[in-house]
Design a protein around this motif. Structure first.
Motif, PDB file in Angstrom:
ATOM      1  N   LEU A 144     -16.596   1.920   5.499  1.00 32.99           N
ATOM      2  CA  LEU A 144     -15.650   0.759   5.196  1.00 32.99           C
ATOM      3  C   LEU A 144     -16.236  -0.625   5.311  1.00 32.99           C
ATOM      4  CD1 LEU A 144     -12.661   2.655   6.863  1.00 32.99           C
ATOM      5  CD2 LEU A 144     -13.099   3.053   4.688  1.00 32.99           C
ATOM      6  N   GLY A 145     -17.160  -0.757   5.624  1.00 26.63           N
ATOM      7  CA  GLY A 145     -17.701  -2.163   5.901  1.00 26.63           C
ATOM      8  C   GLY A 145     -17.306  -2.858   6.980  1.00 26.63           C
ATOM      9  N   ASP A 146     -16.460  -3.958   6.624  1.00 28.64           N
ATOM     10  CA  ASP A 146     -15.989  -4.895   7.726  1.00 28.64           C
ATOM     11  C   ASP A 146     -14.347  -4.863   7.242  1.00 28.64           C
ATOM     12  OD1 ASP A 146     -18.364  -5.451   8.811  1.00 28.64           O
ATOM     13  OD2 ASP A 146     -18.967  -7.071   7.597  1.00 28.64           O
ATOM     14  N   ARG A 147     -14.137  -3.999   6.697  1.00 26.98           N
ATOM     15  CA  ARG A 147     -12.472  -4.158   6.051  1.00 26.98           C
ATOM     16  C   ARG A 147     -12.001  -3.392   7.467  1.00 26.98           C
ATOM     17  NH1 ARG A 147     -12.257  -0.725   0.615  1.00 26.98           N
ATOM     18  NH2 ARG A 147     -14.597  -0.141   1.141  1.00 26.98           N
ATOM     19  N   PRO A 148     -10.500  -3.993   7.708  1.00 27.29           N
ATOM     20  CA  PRO A 148      -9.517  -3.554   8.818  1.00 27.29           C
ATOM     21  C   PRO A 148      -9.139  -2.370   8.298  1.00 27.29           C
ATOM     22  CG  PRO A 148      -8.987  -5.876   8.052  1.00 27.29           C
ATOM     23  CD  PRO A 148     -10.046  -5.098   7.067  1.00 27.29           C
ATOM     24  N   ALA A 149      -9.426  -1.227   9.301  1.00 28.20           N
ATOM     25  CA  ALA A 149      -8.914   0.041   9.067  1.00 28.20           C
ATOM     26  C   ALA A 149      -8.305   0.540  10.466  1.00 28.20           C
ATOM     27  CB  ALA A 149     -10.145   0.850   8.577  1.00 28.20           C
ATOM     28  N   ARG A 150      -7.361   1.578  10.440  1.00 36.09           N
ATOM     29  CA  ARG A 150      -6.708   2.289  11.521  1.00 36.09           C
ATOM     30  C   ARG A 150      -6.474   3.567  11.170  1.00 36.09           C
ATOM     31  NH1 ARG A 150      -1.397  -0.888  12.740  1.00 36.09           N
ATOM     32  NH2 ARG A 150      -1.145  -0.381  10.542  1.00 36.09           N
ATOM     33  N   ILE A 151      -6.590   4.651  12.060  1.00 34.85           N
ATOM     34  CA  ILE A 151      -6.250   5.847  11.842  1.00 34.85           C
ATOM     35  C   ILE A 151      -4.933   6.064  11.339  1.00 34.85           C
ATOM     36  CG2 ILE A 151      -5.699   7.927  13.127  1.00 34.85           C
ATOM     37  CD1 ILE A 151      -7.608   7.304  15.112  1.00 34.85           C
ATOM     38  N   GLY A 152      -4.840   6.889  10.122  1.00 36.73           N
ATOM     39  CA  GLY A 152      -3.597   7.105   9.480  1.00 36.73           C
ATOM     40  C   GLY A 152      -3.408   6.185   8.284  1.00 36.73           C
ATOM     41  N   ASP A 153      -4.489   5.361   7.973  1.00 34.84           N
ATOM     42  CA  ASP A 153      -4.221   5.015   6.793  1.00 34.84           C
ATOM     43  C   ASP A 153      -4.373   5.450   5.418  1.00 34.84           C
ATOM     44  OD1 ASP A 153      -3.883   2.059   7.919  1.00 34.84           O
ATOM     45  OD2 ASP A 153      -5.876   1.256   7.863  1.00 34.84           O
ATOM     46  N   PRO A 154      -3.949   5.234   4.518  1.00 33.52           N
ATOM     47  CA  PRO A 154      -4.149   5.970   3.304  1.00 33.52           C
ATOM     48  C   PRO A 154      -5.529   5.927   2.591  1.00 33.52           C
ATOM     49  CG  PRO A 154      -2.932   4.278   2.762  1.00 33.52           C
ATOM     50  CD  PRO A 154      -2.997   4.038   4.212  1.00 33.52           C
ATOM     51  N   VAL A 155      -5.946   7.182   2.173  1.00 29.55           N
ATOM     52  CA  VAL A 155      -7.253   7.242   1.402  1.00 29.55           C
ATOM     53  C   VAL A 155      -6.955   7.851   0.210  1.00 29.55           C
ATOM     54  CG1 VAL A 155      -9.645   8.174   1.283  1.00 29.55           C
ATOM     55  CG2 VAL A 155      -8.742   7.120   3.442  1.00 29.55           C
ATOM     56  N   THR A 156      -7.388   7.477  -1.023  1.00 32.12           N
ATOM     57  CA  THR A 156      -7.551   8.298  -2.364  1.00 32.12           C
ATOM     58  C   THR A 156      -8.830   8.982  -2.714  1.00 32.12           C
ATOM     59  OG1 THR A 156      -5.758   6.964  -3.273  1.00 32.12           O
ATOM     60  CG2 THR A 156      -6.793   8.355  -4.726  1.00 32.12           C
ATOM     61  N   VAL A 157      -8.824  10.405  -2.621  1.00 32.94           N
ATOM     62  CA  VAL A 157     -10.123  10.848  -2.982  1.00 32.94           C
ATOM     63  C   VAL A 157     -10.663  10.547  -4.394  1.00 32.94           C
ATOM     64  CG1 VAL A 157     -11.646  12.813  -2.804  1.00 32.94           C
ATOM     65  CG2 VAL A 157      -9.596  12.456  -1.081  1.00 32.94           C
ATOM     66  N   PHE A 158      -9.785  10.968  -5.191  1.00 34.60           N
ATOM     67  CA  PHE A 158      -9.836  10.488  -6.739  1.00 34.60           C
ATOM     68  C   PHE A 158      -8.397  10.226  -7.254  1.00 34.60           C
ATOM     69  CE2 PHE A 158     -10.571  15.178  -6.762  1.00 34.60           C
ATOM     70  CZ  PHE A 158      -9.442  15.538  -7.642  1.00 34.60           C
ATOM     71  N   GLY A 159      -8.161   9.846  -8.244  1.00 35.09           N
ATOM     72  CA  GLY A 159      -7.009   9.621  -9.134  1.00 35.09           C
ATOM     73  C   GLY A 159      -6.969   9.334 -10.510  1.00 35.09           C
ATOM     74  N   PRO A 160      -6.081   8.459 -10.947  1.00 35.07           N
ATOM     75  CA  PRO A 160      -6.153   8.067 -12.420  1.00 35.07           C
ATOM     76  C   PRO A 160      -7.009   6.642 -12.393  1.00 35.07           C
ATOM     77  CG  PRO A 160      -3.826   8.529 -11.720  1.00 35.07           C
ATOM     78  CD  PRO A 160      -4.681   8.492 -10.525  1.00 35.07           C
ATOM     79  N   GLY A 161      -7.262   6.082 -11.342  1.00 38.31           N
ATOM     80  CA  GLY A 161      -8.221   4.874 -11.302  1.00 38.31           C
ATOM     81  C   GLY A 161      -7.452   3.689 -11.523  1.00 38.31           C
ATOM     82  N   ASP A 162      -6.065   3.854 -11.438  1.00 40.01           N
ATOM     83  CA  ASP A 162      -5.284   2.408 -11.863  1.00 40.01           C
ATOM     84  C   ASP A 162      -5.321   1.347 -10.703  1.00 40.01           C
ATOM     85  OD1 ASP A 162      -4.330   3.686 -13.930  1.00 40.01           O
ATOM     86  OD2 ASP A 162      -2.412   4.385 -13.111  1.00 40.01           O
TER      87      ASP A 162
END
Length: 367
Positions: A313-331
């Protein structure tokens, strides 16, 4: 939500409508085999009927009988059976079955009162279906059994080997062989019934192959049959999503996952995504795939494990429970199933059909 597959039924129906425009004079079969390419067979079959699909197609008897048990009553074709298949149950359930040889045809004929059967000719895929002298024998047997009132031939069909490569000369060859097989059946005194050869790719790129019916498989789920066969009118139906199970800041030099196949060259934040090859995520995509996080992509780092994978995630803020999209439409910037296929060295079909294990499914647009 831990690991959830969001399936957009409205988009699926819209895809079928858009694909119908490619073959407006042919009937449309929605192919829902292999758990509807990982999307969930019964809900997708129901949505296909609501979207106007004339036929449903499945591979195995178990799939066909499951659809009937769920209440489906429309035209339904089953095409892959082995000796001992429950033909009597299929015939009683008004499922049309496929015969690829004389022995199979005779078994179907013995399974009920004048069952409706479709004949499969092998036009060059060298997979199922009858070829050469076997086809001659199948045609003769079908004519004999139909004359005796033991069966009703309701269709003839085959399958392309290279429809996803529209300029491949094998396509012309297979269509020519198919037309000859149709003529041979008619010459034997058997009405060929519904003729079908085109899958998704051929339905989009090869109008001469449309005949009476086209079989819409992968394109109906919004995935191109091949990167070379782009179908701009459709959009992916499925989004694979989860949440971060852990977040940690690690220093430069920290190595990740089994085998230490990736080592951080800088201080960075790692996110733990709780899906792995136990859910059908390709281990071969280790260190190459990406996920969607906070409107951007995050690369998979290290070896994908049975139950989890790690992303950078680099230096992006992140917390446990934040949503992740493994794959999708790409929108929203997330990778698509095709992106994962490219990373894993496979095809997008396999990315979606392998989804298993601990995923739940949520359906949007149910009627």
């Amino acid at each position: 939500m831990n690991a959830d597959l969001l399936v957009d039924l409205d988009q699926y129906r819209a895809n079928l409508a858009a694909l119908r425009a490619y073959a407006p004079d042919a009937l449309q079969m929605a192919v829902v085999k292999a758990n509807a390419y990982g999307h969930g067979m019964v809900p997708m079959a129901r949505a296909a009927r609501q979207g106007g699909a004339d036929w449903l197609g499945v591979a195995t008897p178990a799939e066909a009988l499951e659809l009937r048990a769920a209440g489906d009553r429309g035209p339904l074709l089953c095409w892959l059976a082995v000796p001992g298949a429950p033909f009597a149950e299929l015939v009683a359930a008004d499922v049309e079955v496929t015969a690829s040889g004389v022995d199979q045809l005779q078994a179907i004929a013995a399974a009920g009162d004048r069952p409706r059967v479709q004949l499969k000719v092998d036009t060059g895929l060298s997979r199922n279906g009858a070829f050469g002298p076997q086809w001659d024998e199948l045609v003769a047997a079908a004519a004999r059994l139909q004359e005796a009132g033991s069966i009703e031939v309701s269709g003839i069909w085959s399958h392309f080997a290279s429809a996803d490569d529209p300029d491949n000369p094998s396509n012309d060859h297979q269509e020519s062989v198919f037309r000859a097989a149709v003529d041979q059946l008619a010459s034997a005194g058997v009405d060929p019934g519904v003729r079908h050869l085109a899958n998704s790719a051929a339905a989009v790129t090869r109008p001469s192959s449309h005949f009476d019916l086209v079989r819409m498989g992968i394109a109906s789920y919004g995935i191109d049959p091949d990167p070379a066969v782009h179908v701009p009118e459709v959009r992916p139906v499925l989004t694979a999503r989860t949440v971060l199970a852990n977040v940690k800041r690690v220093p430069a030099g920290a190595s990740v996952s089994y085998g230490w196949r990736w080592t951080a060259d800088r201080e960075t934040t790692l996110g733990l995504v709780p899906v792995g090859y136990g859910e059908g995520i390709h281990r071969t995509a280790s260190n190459r795939a990406e996920v969607g996080f906070d409107g951007k992509r995050a690369p998979v780092r290290g070896t994908i494990c049975m139950d989890q994978l790690v992303v950078d995630l680099g230096d992006r803020p992140a917390r446990i429970g934040d949503p992740v999209t493994v794959f999708g439409p790409g929108d929203d910037g997330e990778p698509t199933a095709q992106d994962w296929a490219d990373a894993a060295g496979t095809i997008a079909y396999e990315i979606v059909t392998r989804l298993a294990g601990r995923w739940s499914r949520t359906y949007r647009g149910e009627r």
